[in-house]
Design a protein around this motif. Structure first.
Motif, PDB file in Angstrom:
ATOM      1  N   GLU A  23       5.405  -3.329  -1.758  1.00 31.14           N
ATOM      2  CA  GLU A  23       4.109  -2.814  -1.342  1.00 31.14           C
ATOM      3  C   GLU A  23       3.808  -3.343   0.057  1.00 31.14           C
ATOM      4  N   ILE A  24       3.083  -2.556   0.827  1.00 34.69           N
ATOM      5  CA  ILE A  24       2.672  -3.018   2.150  1.00 34.69           C
ATOM      6  C   ILE A  24       1.160  -2.867   2.291  1.00 34.69           C
ATOM      7  N   ALA A  25       0.622  -3.671   3.191  1.00 28.20           N
ATOM      8  CA  ALA A  25      -0.792  -3.597   3.536  1.00 28.20           C
ATOM      9  C   ALA A  25      -0.883  -3.745   5.048  1.00 28.20           C
ATOM     10  N   PRO A  26      -0.963  -2.631   5.756  1.00 31.22           N
ATOM     11  CA  PRO A  26      -1.044  -2.711   7.220  1.00 31.22           C
ATOM     12  C   PRO A  26      -2.453  -3.057   7.691  1.00 31.22           C
ATOM     13  N   THR A  27      -2.512  -3.818   8.754  1.00 35.49           N
ATOM     14  CA  THR A  27      -3.754  -4.094   9.464  1.00 35.49           C
ATOM     15  C   THR A  27      -3.471  -3.792  10.940  1.00 35.49           C
ATOM     16  N   VAL A  33       3.852  -7.571   3.481  1.00 34.61           N
ATOM     17  CA  VAL A  33       4.843  -6.994   2.574  1.00 34.61           C
ATOM     18  C   VAL A  33       4.934  -7.903   1.357  1.00 34.61           C
ATOM     19  N   ARG A  34       4.880  -7.302   0.155  1.00 33.58           N
ATOM     20  CA  ARG A  34       4.982  -8.103  -1.070  1.00 33.58           C
ATOM     21  C   ARG A  34       5.767  -7.359  -2.139  1.00 33.58           C
ATOM     22  N   ASP A  35       6.156  -8.097  -3.168  1.00 33.64           N
ATOM     23  CA  ASP A  35       6.851  -7.564  -4.337  1.00 33.64           C
ATOM     24  C   ASP A  35       5.799  -7.140  -5.355  1.00 33.64           C
ATOM     25  N   PRO A  48       3.654  -5.382  13.839  1.00 34.62           N
ATOM     26  CA  PRO A  48       3.950  -3.946  13.739  1.00 34.62           C
ATOM     27  C   PRO A  48       5.297  -3.579  14.374  1.00 34.62           C
ATOM     28  N   THR A  49       5.674  -4.263  15.447  1.00 35.48           N
ATOM     29  CA  THR A  49       6.961  -3.995  16.091  1.00 35.48           C
ATOM     30  C   THR A  49       8.123  -4.378  15.177  1.00 35.48           C
ATOM     31  N   ALA A  50       8.032  -5.546  14.538  1.00 33.99           N
ATOM     32  CA  ALA A  50       9.089  -5.972  13.616  1.00 33.99           C
ATOM     33  C   ALA A  50       9.190  -5.014  12.435  1.00 33.99           C
ATOM     34  N   TRP A  51       8.053  -4.545  11.921  1.00 30.62           N
ATOM     35  CA  TRP A  51       8.059  -3.592  10.807  1.00 30.62           C
ATOM     36  C   TRP A  51       8.699  -2.272  11.237  1.00 30.62           C
ATOM     37  N   ALA A  52       8.367  -1.785  12.412  1.00 31.19           N
ATOM     38  CA  ALA A  52       8.959  -0.536  12.918  1.00 31.19           C
ATOM     39  C   ALA A  52      10.466  -0.694  13.097  1.00 31.19           C
ATOM     40  N   ASP A  53      10.894  -1.843  13.604  1.00 34.13           N
ATOM     41  CA  ASP A  53      12.335  -2.097  13.748  1.00 34.13           C
ATOM     42  C   ASP A  53      13.031  -2.103  12.392  1.00 34.13           C
TER      43      ASP A  53
END
Length: 61
Positions: A23-27, A33-35, A48-53
């Protein structure tokens, strides 16, 4: 920010049969990111950059 205040969601590709999902929770400044099997456990916090990568890497065929 308290994790109970975050709006967690699963991917639309996640099946409805179980809870074995990420599951994700963007801000605006982070992506959490969690299980889904253990929502009270520690979670990852990414830029956000690391998530996009990560998404670009994971979606490569």
């Amino acid at each position: 920010m308290n994790t109970s205040e975050l709006a967690w969601f699963k991917s639309s590709y996640s099946g409805g049969d179980g809870d074995d999902c990420v599951e994700i929770a963007p801000t605006p400044d982070t992506v959490h990111v969690r299980d889904s099997k253990n929502p009270q456990a520690p979670h990852l916090t990414l830029s956000p950059t690391a998530w996009a990568d990560f998404l670009a890497y994971a979606s490569r065929s």
